[in-house]
Design a protein around this motif. Structure first.
Motif, PDB file in Angstrom:
ATOM      1  N   GLU A   1      40.977 -29.984 180.956  1.00 18.44           N
ATOM      2  CA  GLU A   1      41.735 -28.740 180.914  1.00 18.44           C
ATOM      3  C   GLU A   1      41.158 -27.790 179.844  1.00 18.44           C
ATOM      4  N   ASP A   2      40.524 -28.369 178.816  1.00 20.15           N
ATOM      5  CA  ASP A   2      39.894 -27.565 177.761  1.00 20.15           C
ATOM      6  C   ASP A   2      38.784 -26.669 178.316  1.00 20.15           C
ATOM      7  N   TYR A   3      38.283 -26.989 179.506  1.00 23.63           N
ATOM      8  CA  TYR A   3      37.189 -26.222 180.111  1.00 23.63           C
ATOM      9  C   TYR A   3      37.696 -25.234 181.162  1.00 23.63           C
ATOM     10  N   LYS A   4      39.010 -25.042 181.232  1.00 23.41           N
ATOM     11  CA  LYS A   4      39.601 -24.120 182.197  1.00 23.41           C
ATOM     12  C   LYS A   4      38.971 -22.740 182.050  1.00 23.41           C
ATOM     13  N   GLY A   5      38.593 -22.145 183.185  1.00 26.50           N
ATOM     14  CA  GLY A   5      37.995 -20.813 183.172  1.00 26.50           C
ATOM     15  C   GLY A   5      36.500 -20.808 182.923  1.00 26.50           C
ATOM     16  N   LYS A   6      35.920 -21.994 182.719  1.00 29.95           N
ATOM     17  CA  LYS A   6      34.469 -22.100 182.515  1.00 29.95           C
ATOM     18  C   LYS A   6      33.831 -22.689 183.768  1.00 29.95           C
ATOM     19  N   VAL A   7      32.539 -22.500 183.889  1.00 30.79           N
ATOM     20  CA  VAL A   7      31.763 -23.160 184.937  1.00 30.79           C
ATOM     21  C   VAL A   7      31.193 -24.424 184.298  1.00 30.79           C
ATOM     22  N   VAL A   8      31.344 -25.553 184.995  1.00 27.42           N
ATOM     23  CA  VAL A   8      30.944 -26.852 184.442  1.00 27.42           C
ATOM     24  C   VAL A   8      29.968 -27.539 185.400  1.00 27.42           C
ATOM     25  N   LEU A   9      28.890 -28.057 184.838  1.00 24.14           N
ATOM     26  CA  LEU A   9      27.950 -28.868 185.605  1.00 24.14           C
ATOM     27  C   LEU A   9      28.123 -30.305 185.140  1.00 24.14           C
ATOM     28  N   VAL A  10      28.534 -31.175 186.058  1.00 26.06           N
ATOM     29  CA  VAL A  10      28.731 -32.595 185.754  1.00 26.06           C
ATOM     30  C   VAL A  10      27.511 -33.352 186.264  1.00 26.06           C
TER      31      VAL A  10
END
Length: 168
Positions: free
Chosen positions: A23-32
């Motif tokens: 949830e800390d990455y909400k609003g970000k684009v994340v590459l897993v």
């Protein structure tokens, strides 16, 4: 996992075993990325770090890469979490978060990967990760936007990441 509706519903563990609320990455684009230290694709750490630095420079605080070490493919990441972290930093200067080692397939697969695979099955609809360095792109809305095979070089993801970053 059955009730998970987005990437933000999960709390995987960091190298010290402490929960990391996605949830800390909400609003970000994340590459897993599921990573490994002793794999033919391990040099992709250099490309991932370059991609991370370039994207965060152009889009401060809007993009992150999360590495999930995995030892399920040819036992190519046998080290402890501390050894893996050290390897990534010493050999590739990795500054993006590398979380606790996980399984990505099978009954003991981390819930994040169970969800990612269900949301974006692989080739022929297979709900499994085929090898180290598969990549999943999460949009700002917490949904899986794309998935790439191990052979896909990090530098080739720039346009897909930029496209997600440009969305409101």
């Amino acid at each position: 996992m059955a009730s998970a509706t987005s990437f933000y519903d999960f709390k995987p563990l960091n190298k010290k075993g402490v929960e990391v609320p996605l949830e800390d990455y909400k609003g970000k684009v994340v590459l897993v990325v599921n990573t490994a230290s002793k794999c033919g694709f391990t040099p992709q750490f250099a490309g991932l770090e370059k991609l991370y630095k370039e994207m965060t420079e152009k889009h401060p605080d809007q993009f992150v890469i999360l590495g999930f070490p995995c030892n399920q493919f040819g036992s190519q990441d046998p080290g402890s979490d501390e050894e893996i972290q050290s390897f990534c930093q010493i050999n590739y200067g990795v500054t993006f978060p590398i979380l606790k080692k996980v399984d990505v397939n099978g009954d003991s697969a981390d819930p994040v990967f169970k969800w990612l695979k269900a949301e974006k099955p692989g080739l022929l609809g297979l709900k499994m990760v085929k090898w180290n360095f598969e990549k999943f792109l999460i949009g700002k809305d917490g949904q899986v936007k794309n998935r790439w095979a191990s052979t896909t070089k990090p530098e080739s993801l720039v346009s897909a990441i930029e496209e997600e970053l440009s969305k409101e």
